[in-house]
Design a protein around this motif. Structure first.
Motif, mmCIF file in Angstrom:
data_model
loop_
_atom_site.group_PDB
_atom_site.id
_atom_site.type_symbol
_atom_site.label_atom_id
_atom_site.label_comp_id
_atom_site.label_asym_id
_atom_site.label_seq_id
_atom_site.Cartn_x
_atom_site.Cartn_y
_atom_site.Cartn_z
ATOM 1 N N ALA A 8 18.730 -8.386 46.780
ATOM 2 C CA ALA A 8 19.860 -9.254 46.550
ATOM 3 C C ALA A 8 20.632 -9.065 47.755
ATOM 4 N N VAL A 9 21.444 -10.218 48.001
ATOM 5 C CA VAL A 9 22.533 -10.213 48.962
ATOM 6 C C VAL A 9 23.944 -10.487 48.502
ATOM 7 N N VAL A 10 24.668 -9.364 48.861
ATOM 8 C CA VAL A 10 26.123 -9.396 48.320
ATOM 9 C C VAL A 10 26.914 -9.985 49.410
ATOM 10 N N VAL A 11 27.510 -11.296 49.304
ATOM 11 C CA VAL A 11 28.483 -11.397 50.282
ATOM 12 C C VAL A 11 30.108 -11.215 50.066
ATOM 13 N N THR A 12 30.352 -10.412 50.939
ATOM 14 C CA THR A 12 31.773 -9.991 50.804
ATOM 15 C C THR A 12 32.928 -10.898 51.456
ATOM 16 N N LEU A 13 33.722 -11.427 50.429
ATOM 17 C CA LEU A 13 34.723 -12.652 50.902
ATOM 18 C C LEU A 13 35.928 -12.283 51.004
ATOM 19 N N ASP A 14 36.262 -10.802 50.748
ATOM 20 C CA ASP A 14 37.936 -10.541 50.938
ATOM 21 C C ASP A 14 37.930 -9.787 52.340
ATOM 22 N N THR A 15 37.157 -10.085 53.213
ATOM 23 C CA THR A 15 37.275 -9.307 54.521
ATOM 24 C C THR A 15 37.068 -10.191 55.844
ATOM 25 N N THR A 16 37.440 -11.392 55.551
ATOM 26 C CA THR A 16 37.300 -12.401 56.665
ATOM 27 C C THR A 16 38.222 -11.752 57.800
ATOM 28 N N MET A 17 39.004 -11.110 57.544
ATOM 29 C CA MET A 17 39.704 -10.221 58.599
ATOM 30 C C MET A 17 40.048 -8.970 57.915
ATOM 31 N N LEU A 18 40.116 -7.942 58.837
ATOM 32 C CA LEU A 18 40.385 -6.386 58.270
ATOM 33 C C LEU A 18 41.765 -6.588 57.796
ATOM 34 N N GLY A 19 42.096 -5.566 56.689
ATOM 35 C CA GLY A 19 43.413 -5.751 56.117
ATOM 36 C C GLY A 19 44.281 -4.651 56.951
ATOM 37 N N TRP A 20 45.662 -4.616 56.497
ATOM 38 C CA TRP A 20 46.503 -4.153 57.280
ATOM 39 C C TRP A 20 46.269 -2.704 56.580
ATOM 40 N N ARG A 21 45.897 -1.714 57.397
ATOM 41 C CA ARG A 21 45.766 -0.242 56.896
ATOM 42 C C ARG A 21 46.421 0.610 57.709
ATOM 43 N N PRO A 22 47.665 1.001 57.139
ATOM 44 C CA PRO A 22 48.581 1.873 57.853
ATOM 45 C C PRO A 22 47.953 3.210 58.376
ATOM 46 N N ARG A 23 47.183 3.945 57.546
ATOM 47 C CA ARG A 23 46.430 5.155 57.796
ATOM 48 C C ARG A 23 45.715 5.025 59.128
ATOM 49 N N ASP A 24 44.989 4.002 59.114
ATOM 50 C CA ASP A 24 44.012 3.878 60.254
ATOM 51 C C ASP A 24 44.939 3.458 61.500
ATOM 52 N N LEU A 25 45.859 2.666 61.237
ATOM 53 C CA LEU A 25 46.696 2.033 62.072
ATOM 54 C C LEU A 25 47.392 3.276 63.053
ATOM 55 N N ASP A 26 47.904 4.087 62.440
ATOM 56 C CA ASP A 26 48.833 5.270 62.787
ATOM 57 C C ASP A 26 48.069 6.148 63.711
ATOM 58 N N LEU A 27 46.591 6.225 63.233
ATOM 59 C CA LEU A 27 45.792 7.067 64.110
ATOM 60 C C LEU A 27 45.310 6.408 65.288
ATOM 61 N N GLY A 28 45.689 4.972 65.525
ATOM 62 C CA GLY A 28 44.836 3.834 66.661
ATOM 63 C C GLY A 28 43.480 4.169 66.399
ATOM 64 N N HIS A 29 43.210 3.926 65.256
ATOM 65 C CA HIS A 29 41.703 4.056 64.819
ATOM 66 C C HIS A 29 41.098 2.854 64.287
ATOM 67 N N LEU A 30 39.902 2.359 64.691
ATOM 68 C CA LEU A 30 38.842 1.591 63.964
ATOM 69 C C LEU A 30 37.538 1.947 64.345
ATOM 70 N N PRO A 31 36.856 2.440 63.269
ATOM 71 C CA PRO A 31 35.865 3.194 63.537
ATOM 72 C C PRO A 31 34.843 2.231 64.387
ATOM 73 N N PHE A 32 34.728 0.841 64.398
ATOM 74 C CA PHE A 32 33.733 -0.052 65.088
ATOM 75 C C PHE A 32 34.140 0.433 66.643
ATOM 76 N N SER A 33 35.206 0.567 67.176
ATOM 77 C CA SER A 33 35.495 0.487 68.460
ATOM 78 C C SER A 33 35.113 1.792 69.194
ATOM 79 N N ARG A 34 34.316 2.786 68.358
ATOM 80 C CA ARG A 34 33.612 3.936 68.771
ATOM 81 C C ARG A 34 32.064 3.456 68.502
#
Ligand code: FNR
Length: 408
Positions: free
Chosen positions: A162-188
């Motif tokens: 089956a294919v699961v289409v995720t509709l709630d992530t048309t943009m990445l949410g505001w996630r302070p824990r990641d933002l504080d570490l200046g971190h997005l996994p994809f950037s690495r």
């Protein structure tokens, strides 16, 4: 039973059975970045907490002497039988937690007998997981239609059911824990294996690498530019800057261009039906009216989810949204649920409220962090064992016999 048998010889479970202990130990075993990424939710994490609080509000009144000697919790989905009403939720960029994560998750899920929903942001290609257990594929709808078609074709070719289409992530949410570490996994470069293994994506990345900096290249969305700026600002020695070879760098940049599609609408969903032969599941449905539109769009199931509280802070708890969605559409399509499921008893509550099956999220990541494939297998086996016991001890032999009520 196995735990009691092993206990005779003094053996202890490989990973803690207590959910709190499992989470705490796993979080200690992870790097700060991995912990922030896995644990974090959107904003002040009100929805992360609400997801749990919602489960606490439901109670069952166990019945006795109902002959629960043989129990059957298997379910049918899209004409195929699942032995258990459980799947592993799609979770991306897991190499941050442990190298070779997706292979370990696939093996753990297969050993425990539940399907894995392979993330569009996995660290392993669909092809490299083909043949390991039962799999579904989760799609993030790219800005590139060619890439969407290629992902769908690959999902079909690699045996995803089956294919699961995720509709709630048309943009990445505001996630302070990641933002504080200046971190997005994809950037690495983590979590982009589905892209870098894709022929359409490779073409797009080559075009981008060859294009002059200001040239047209593939279309760059404002969101992608913001994300890139954010990464570069937060990392003085940004990993992006460190990617010297033009192609990997172009690959990351191309990924940011094509990953998110904020202008997605119901009209797009209606076209999807004609583009794949796979059953289509819409993930992230919380409102009964959206569930009705999903029926109109001709999809095969909806997955009630708030992405584990990672997208919209103060979004309704998934379990609180479940009865409304079930009431609106469950007579026409299967309704699945994730977000906040931690134990087998939680699964029983969701089934009692009308979910056909449930997806397990963060707990399998905790098992992965502590013991790789074995850890995933054990966490899932524990949930299934508790589910079976809970259902039987509540006096039910199948999910339809379960009853819960609001706490009184
Ligand atoms: C997610 N989730 C997610 N969903 C999706 O459709 N694609 C993805 O790549 C990811 N990635 C992801 C990473 C991490 C670290 C988490 C915790 C979650 C959401 C996931 O499928 C599911 O909806 C939630 O995990 C459910 O919440 P709980 O039960 O884990 O709290």
């Amino acid at each position: 039973e196995q735990v009691y048998r092993d206990g005779v010889s003094g053996a202890r479970p490989r990973v803690p059975t207590t959910t709190g202990e499992l989470e705490q130990r796993a979080r200690r075993a992870m790097s700060r970045r991995a912990d922030a990424y896995v644990t974090g939710g959107a904003g002040a994490e009100a929805t992360v907490r609400a997801n749990r609080a919602a489960f606490e509000r439901w109670q069952t009144v166990p019945r006795v002497l109902r002959d629960v000697g043989s129990r059957d919790l298997s379910v049918e989905l899209f004409g195929r039988r699942l032995e258990h009403p459980l799947l592993l939720a799609p979770i991306g960029a897991l190499d941050l937690v442990r190298r070779g994560a997706d292979l370990a998750v696939a093996r753990g899920a297969a050993a425990a007998g539940v399907p894995m929903i392979v993330s569009n942001q996995a660290g392993a290609s669909m092809e490299s997981l083909a043949g390991i257990g039962r799999r579904w594929f989760q799609l993030y709808w790219s800005t590139s239609d060619d890439l969407v078609d290629s992902f769908l074709a690959r999902a079909e070719a690699t045996g995803c059911e089956a294919v699961v289409v995720t509709l709630d992530t048309t943009m990445l949410g505001w996630r302070p824990r990641d933002l504080d570490l200046g971190h997005l996994p994809f950037s690495r470069g983590l979590g982009i294996a589905q892209y870098t293994s894709d022929p359409v994506f490779s073409r797009l990345a080559r075009e981008r690498a060859a294009a002059p900096r200001s040239g047209p290249a593939p279309r760059v969305t404002p969101q992608a530019v913001r994300t890139l700026l954010e990464i570069t600002r937060n990392f003085p020695g940004s990993p992006l800057e460190n990617l010297r070879s033009p192609l990997p760098r172009a690959a990351v940049e191309t990924f940011l261009d094509v990953y998110s599609r904020p202008h997605l609408s119901w009209a797009d969903v209606a076209t999807l039906r004609s583009r794949t032969s796979l059953p289509v599941v819409l993930k992230g449905v919380l409102h009964p009216d959206d569930a009705r539109r999903a029926v109109d769009a001709g999809v095969d199931a909806v997955l009630v989810s708030n992405h584990g509280g990672r997208q919209v802070d103060h979004a309704v708890a998934a379990l609180d949204a479940l009865p409304g969605v079930v009431g609106a559409v469950a007579d026409r399509l299967p309704v699945l649920l994730d977000s906040g499921v931690r134990t087998g008893a939680d699964v029983a509550v969701a089934l009692a409220l009308g979910a056909r099956a449930v997806c397990l999220g963060r707990p399998f990541v905790w098992g992965l962090a502590l013991a790789g494939a074995d850890g995933v297998e054990q966490v899932v086996a524990d949930v299934l064992a508790e589910l079976d016991l809970t259902v039987g001890l509540a006096g039910a032999s199948r999910a339809s016999e379960l009853e819960v009520g609001r706490r009184y």
